[in-house]
Scaffold this motif. Sequence first.
Motif, PDB file in Angstrom:
ATOM      1  N   ILE A 152     -19.764  -0.549  32.208  1.00  0.00           N
ATOM      2  CA  ILE A 152     -20.097   0.589  33.389  1.00  0.00           C
ATOM      3  C   ILE A 152     -20.943  -0.387  34.452  1.00  0.00           C
ATOM      4  CG2 ILE A 152     -21.317   1.996  32.591  1.00  0.00           C
ATOM      5  CD1 ILE A 152     -20.757   3.862  35.391  1.00  0.00           C
ATOM      6  N   ASP A 153     -21.263  -1.133  35.819  1.00  0.00           N
ATOM      7  CA  ASP A 153     -22.383  -1.378  36.332  1.00  0.00           C
ATOM      8  C   ASP A 153     -22.959  -0.885  37.579  1.00  0.00           C
ATOM      9  OD1 ASP A 153     -21.307  -4.269  34.985  1.00  0.00           O
ATOM     10  OD2 ASP A 153     -19.984  -4.370  35.775  1.00  0.00           O
ATOM     11  N   PHE A 154     -24.194  -1.046  37.274  1.00  0.00           N
ATOM     12  CA  PHE A 154     -24.613   0.239  38.047  1.00  0.00           C
ATOM     13  C   PHE A 154     -25.404  -0.513  39.231  1.00  0.00           C
ATOM     14  CE2 PHE A 154     -24.504   3.349  34.799  1.00  0.00           C
ATOM     15  CZ  PHE A 154     -23.932   4.115  34.864  1.00  0.00           C
ATOM     16  N   GLN A 155     -25.555  -0.318  40.894  1.00  0.00           N
ATOM     17  CA  GLN A 155     -26.026  -1.075  41.489  1.00  0.00           C
ATOM     18  C   GLN A 155     -26.705   0.130  42.222  1.00  0.00           C
ATOM     19  OE1 GLN A 155     -24.791  -3.899  41.716  1.00  0.00           O
ATOM     20  NE2 GLN A 155     -26.496  -4.678  43.722  1.00  0.00           N
ATOM     21  N   VAL A 156     -27.856  -0.696  41.682  1.00  0.00           N
ATOM     22  CA  VAL A 156     -29.108   0.083  41.957  1.00  0.00           C
ATOM     23  C   VAL A 156     -30.381  -1.321  43.118  1.00  0.00           C
ATOM     24  CG1 VAL A 156     -31.398   1.027  41.735  1.00  0.00           C
ATOM     25  CG2 VAL A 156     -29.491   1.169  39.343  1.00  0.00           C
ATOM     26  N   GLY A 157     -29.869  -0.588  44.257  1.00  0.00           N
ATOM     27  CA  GLY A 157     -30.369  -1.307  45.258  1.00  0.00           C
ATOM     28  C   GLY A 157     -29.472  -2.785  45.543  1.00  0.00           C
ATOM     29  N   SER A 158     -30.521  -3.595  45.095  1.00  0.00           N
ATOM     30  CA  SER A 158     -30.085  -5.475  44.608  1.00  0.00           C
ATOM     31  C   SER A 158     -30.598  -5.746  43.557  1.00  0.00           C
ATOM     32  CB  SER A 158     -31.209  -5.882  45.648  1.00  0.00           C
ATOM     33  OG  SER A 158     -32.209  -6.239  44.485  1.00  0.00           O
ATOM     34  N   ARG A 159     -30.699  -4.547  42.413  1.00  0.00           N
ATOM     35  CA  ARG A 159     -30.177  -5.039  41.043  1.00  0.00           C
ATOM     36  C   ARG A 159     -28.925  -3.920  40.770  1.00  0.00           C
ATOM     37  NH1 ARG A 159     -34.688  -1.603  38.676  1.00  0.00           N
ATOM     38  NH2 ARG A 159     -34.505  -0.333  40.328  1.00  0.00           N
ATOM     39  N   THR A 160     -28.708  -5.416  39.817  1.00  0.00           N
ATOM     40  CA  THR A 160     -26.990  -4.841  38.526  1.00  0.00           C
ATOM     41  C   THR A 160     -27.837  -4.253  37.459  1.00  0.00           C
ATOM     42  OG1 THR A 160     -26.124  -5.563  39.857  1.00  0.00           O
ATOM     43  CG2 THR A 160     -24.664  -5.687  37.606  1.00  0.00           C
ATOM     44  N   ILE A 161     -26.829  -3.450  37.210  1.00  0.00           N
ATOM     45  CA  ILE A 161     -27.337  -3.073  35.861  1.00  0.00           C
ATOM     46  C   ILE A 161     -26.117  -2.566  35.000  1.00  0.00           C
ATOM     47  CG2 ILE A 161     -28.526  -0.847  34.443  1.00  0.00           C
ATOM     48  CD1 ILE A 161     -30.542  -0.345  36.352  1.00  0.00           C
ATOM     49  N   SER A 162     -25.642  -2.996  33.907  1.00  0.00           N
ATOM     50  CA  SER A 162     -25.249  -3.036  33.102  1.00  0.00           C
ATOM     51  C   SER A 162     -24.644  -2.823  31.563  1.00  0.00           C
ATOM     52  CB  SER A 162     -24.483  -4.681  33.109  1.00  0.00           C
ATOM     53  OG  SER A 162     -23.461  -5.045  34.043  1.00  0.00           O
ATOM     54  N   VAL A 163     -23.906  -1.124  31.479  1.00  0.00           N
ATOM     55  CA  VAL A 163     -24.002  -0.825  30.669  1.00  0.00           C
ATOM     56  C   VAL A 163     -22.872  -0.517  29.266  1.00  0.00           C
ATOM     57  CG1 VAL A 163     -23.718   1.186  28.904  1.00  0.00           C
ATOM     58  CG2 VAL A 163     -25.644   1.012  31.500  1.00  0.00           C
ATOM     59  N   PRO A 164     -22.360  -1.477  28.761  1.00  0.00           N
ATOM     60  CA  PRO A 164     -21.271  -1.524  27.248  1.00  0.00           C
ATOM     61  C   PRO A 164     -20.465  -0.503  27.266  1.00  0.00           C
ATOM     62  CG  PRO A 164     -23.053  -2.641  26.696  1.00  0.00           C
ATOM     63  CD  PRO A 164     -23.764  -1.678  27.603  1.00  0.00           C
ATOM     64  N   LEU A 165     -19.117  -0.463  27.580  1.00  0.00           N
ATOM     65  CA  LEU A 165     -18.125   0.794  26.864  1.00  0.00           C
ATOM     66  C   LEU A 165     -17.410   0.559  25.733  1.00  0.00           C
ATOM     67  CD1 LEU A 165     -16.872   1.243  30.231  1.00  0.00           C
ATOM     68  CD2 LEU A 165     -18.772   2.686  29.404  1.00  0.00           C
ATOM     69  N   ILE A 166     -18.236   1.202  25.009  1.00  0.00           N
ATOM     70  CA  ILE A 166     -16.613   0.820  24.145  1.00  0.00           C
ATOM     71  C   ILE A 166     -15.725   2.366  23.217  1.00  0.00           C
ATOM     72  CG2 ILE A 166     -19.147   0.229  22.254  1.00  0.00           C
ATOM     73  CD1 ILE A 166     -20.005   2.250  21.061  1.00  0.00           C
ATOM     74  N   LEU A 167     -15.336   1.573  22.687  1.00  0.00           N
ATOM     75  CA  LEU A 167     -14.322   2.864  21.892  1.00  0.00           C
ATOM     76  C   LEU A 167     -14.507   3.735  21.219  1.00  0.00           C
ATOM     77  CD1 LEU A 167     -11.020   3.651  22.481  1.00  0.00           C
ATOM     78  CD2 LEU A 167     -10.515   1.948  20.971  1.00  0.00           C
ATOM     79  N   ASP A 168     -14.023   4.979  22.036  1.00  0.00           N
ATOM     80  CA  ASP A 168     -14.737   6.120  21.164  1.00  0.00           C
ATOM     81  C   ASP A 168     -13.210   6.805  20.599  1.00  0.00           C
ATOM     82  OD1 ASP A 168     -15.497   8.347  19.608  1.00  0.00           O
ATOM     83  OD2 ASP A 168     -15.633   9.608  21.530  1.00  0.00           O
ATOM     84  N   GLY A 169     -12.722   6.143  19.059  1.00  0.00           N
ATOM     85  CA  GLY A 169     -11.725   6.939  18.489  1.00  0.00           C
ATOM     86  C   GLY A 169     -10.772   5.272  17.941  1.00  0.00           C
ATOM     87  N   THR A 170     -10.410   5.373  17.118  1.00  0.00           N
ATOM     88  CA  THR A 170      -9.209   4.478  16.815  1.00  0.00           C
ATOM     89  C   THR A 170      -7.498   4.774  17.048  1.00  0.00           C
ATOM     90  OG1 THR A 170     -10.445   3.652  15.084  1.00  0.00           O
ATOM     91  CG2 THR A 170      -8.401   3.335  14.398  1.00  0.00           C
ATOM     92  N   VAL A 171      -7.197   3.420  17.600  1.00  0.00           N
ATOM     93  CA  VAL A 171      -6.076   3.264  17.791  1.00  0.00           C
ATOM     94  C   VAL A 171      -5.153   2.373  16.538  1.00  0.00           C
ATOM     95  CG1 VAL A 171      -4.288   2.348  20.203  1.00  0.00           C
ATOM     96  CG2 VAL A 171      -7.062   3.575  20.619  1.00  0.00           C
ATOM     97  N   SER A 172      -4.466   3.046  15.791  1.00  0.00           N
ATOM     98  CA  SER A 172      -3.888   1.905  15.618  1.00  0.00           C
ATOM     99  C   SER A 172      -2.846   2.002  14.712  1.00  0.00           C
ATOM    100  CB  SER A 172      -4.523   2.883  13.846  1.00  0.00           C
ATOM    101  OG  SER A 172      -3.459   4.584  13.910  1.00  0.00           O
ATOM    102  N   ASP A 173      -1.679   0.680  14.313  1.00  0.00           N
ATOM    103  CA  ASP A 173      -0.391   0.503  13.937  1.00  0.00           C
ATOM    104  C   ASP A 173       1.030   1.733  13.757  1.00  0.00           C
ATOM    105  OD1 ASP A 173       2.506  -0.541  13.309  1.00  0.00           O
ATOM    106  OD2 ASP A 173       0.917  -1.976  13.787  1.00  0.00           O
ATOM    107  N   PRO A 174       0.972   1.922  14.932  1.00  0.00           N
ATOM    108  CA  PRO A 174       2.232   3.221  14.529  1.00  0.00           C
ATOM    109  C   PRO A 174       2.965   3.082  13.381  1.00  0.00           C
ATOM    110  CG  PRO A 174       3.464   2.399  16.422  1.00  0.00           C
ATOM    111  CD  PRO A 174       1.749   1.702  16.584  1.00  0.00           C
ATOM    112  N   GLY A 175       2.518   1.696  12.645  1.00  0.00           N
ATOM    113  CA  GLY A 175       3.655   1.813  11.929  1.00  0.00           C
ATOM    114  C   GLY A 175       5.358   1.670  11.770  1.00  0.00           C
ATOM    115  N   LEU A 176       6.308   0.793  10.905  1.00  0.00           N
ATOM    116  CA  LEU A 176       7.731   0.265  11.174  1.00  0.00           C
ATOM    117  C   LEU A 176       8.777   1.158  11.439  1.00  0.00           C
ATOM    118  CD1 LEU A 176       9.190  -2.241  11.039  1.00  0.00           C
ATOM    119  CD2 LEU A 176       9.636  -1.538   8.675  1.00  0.00           C
ATOM    120  N   GLY A 177       8.547   2.544  11.207  1.00  0.00           N
ATOM    121  CA  GLY A 177       9.601   3.211  12.240  1.00  0.00           C
ATOM    122  C   GLY A 177       9.606   3.841  13.269  1.00  0.00           C
TER     123      GLY A 177
END
Length: 413
Positions: A378-403
């Motif tokens: 998420i990139d915040f534009q504060v006047g002429s400055r840009t402040i970036s904050v990383p986004l991370i995944l909250d939770g795991t998305v796993s392989d659903p399996g062969l079935g």
Amino acid sequence: MPSPRQQLTRRQKYRNRRIAFFGVLALVLAGLVYVVSAGAAPLPAAAAALSQPEALTAAAAQPAWPDFGETAIGAVGFDGVLASSGEQGAVPIASITKMVTALVILEAKPLAAGEQGPNITFTDADVDIYYDTIAEDGSSAPVVAGMVLTERQALEAMLIPSANNYAVSLANWAYGSVDNYLAAASAWIDQHNLTGTTVVDTSGLSAGSMSSPADLVEIGKMVATNPVLADIVAMTKADLPTIGVLTNTNKLLGDFGVDGIKTGTTDEAGACLLFSADFTVGSETVTLVGVMLGGDTHSELNDAIAELIQSVKPGFQELTLTEAGAPYASYASAWGQTGQAVAAESKTALVWSDTPVTGTVTAKPVGTAHSGDAVGSIDFQVGSRTISVPLILDGTVSDPGLGWRLSNPGEIF
């Protein structure tokens, strides 16, 4: 009894068996290929459903401007002038000129924080400069032929009592002559794009040494971020060899957070002050830099600056841009697993007045991922400055399996 036409020959029977065998084998192989392909096929990536943040805007500041002269304010770490009052053209700046002199001298003779620098031996020529200064009715500090000061001490003698003679002596020492110094100062002014500034002497006694409020704010920022000069202009007194105790002409030092920078007074310029003041806003320290020109007296000027500083302080605010864990996007996989893209850290921003603050979320599609994986920002534009904050995944998305893979060919092929 079958007729001869109905009886199969041994060759025909063999051929039919081969056809049946290879047909079954083909089906088995096709099934194996499907199973292997389904198991190895990349999973469909789930696109992020973004949630863009609302714009943030603080209340507008209400500076208390004087009813005279020219005034401008800025702050270290902020671009340009934050606010101003009065005409903003170039005017005589009196002894504020000495801050240009000090900065240009340090270009030729750099000093680090805590250093005294080389020794300077003062001569009869410096004594003559002293008497010339007195004859011009300029501010001065004593000098004796043969006395020795360090570069740091000589800068203190120039800046603290605003001694014109030390401005000339230091220019001669650093550049060989005042003319050489003025050429270097002109180049320095051009280098820093100070288009409203002209210096024709080292002290500002001449009305030809002029600047604009915007340029003076930039010069003040340079002084405030120079550890040697910032320390000197904050001193109320200096006790120097031979000279004795010198008192700073800036009577606001120590009040209202003021820790610099330089007074100036001539008939043409009036009472002037380039000032800096430090105060705390949330977890941040603001270094305010301002200039007020054209006062009738320094008493009037100081009262106006004190009122201005107090009115400006509430105009700086520390805004919370985001908290760690705040969600900005969601994911839903084709096989029913979900996750969120959340801010990896908390972030605040120091803002002035009603500076607009907007945020833009970007997040990549996710197939499989682990909790904590980076998925966007998420990139915040504060006047002429840009402040970036990383986004991370909250939770795991796993392989659903062969079935699931085998029963959902349309999703993976």
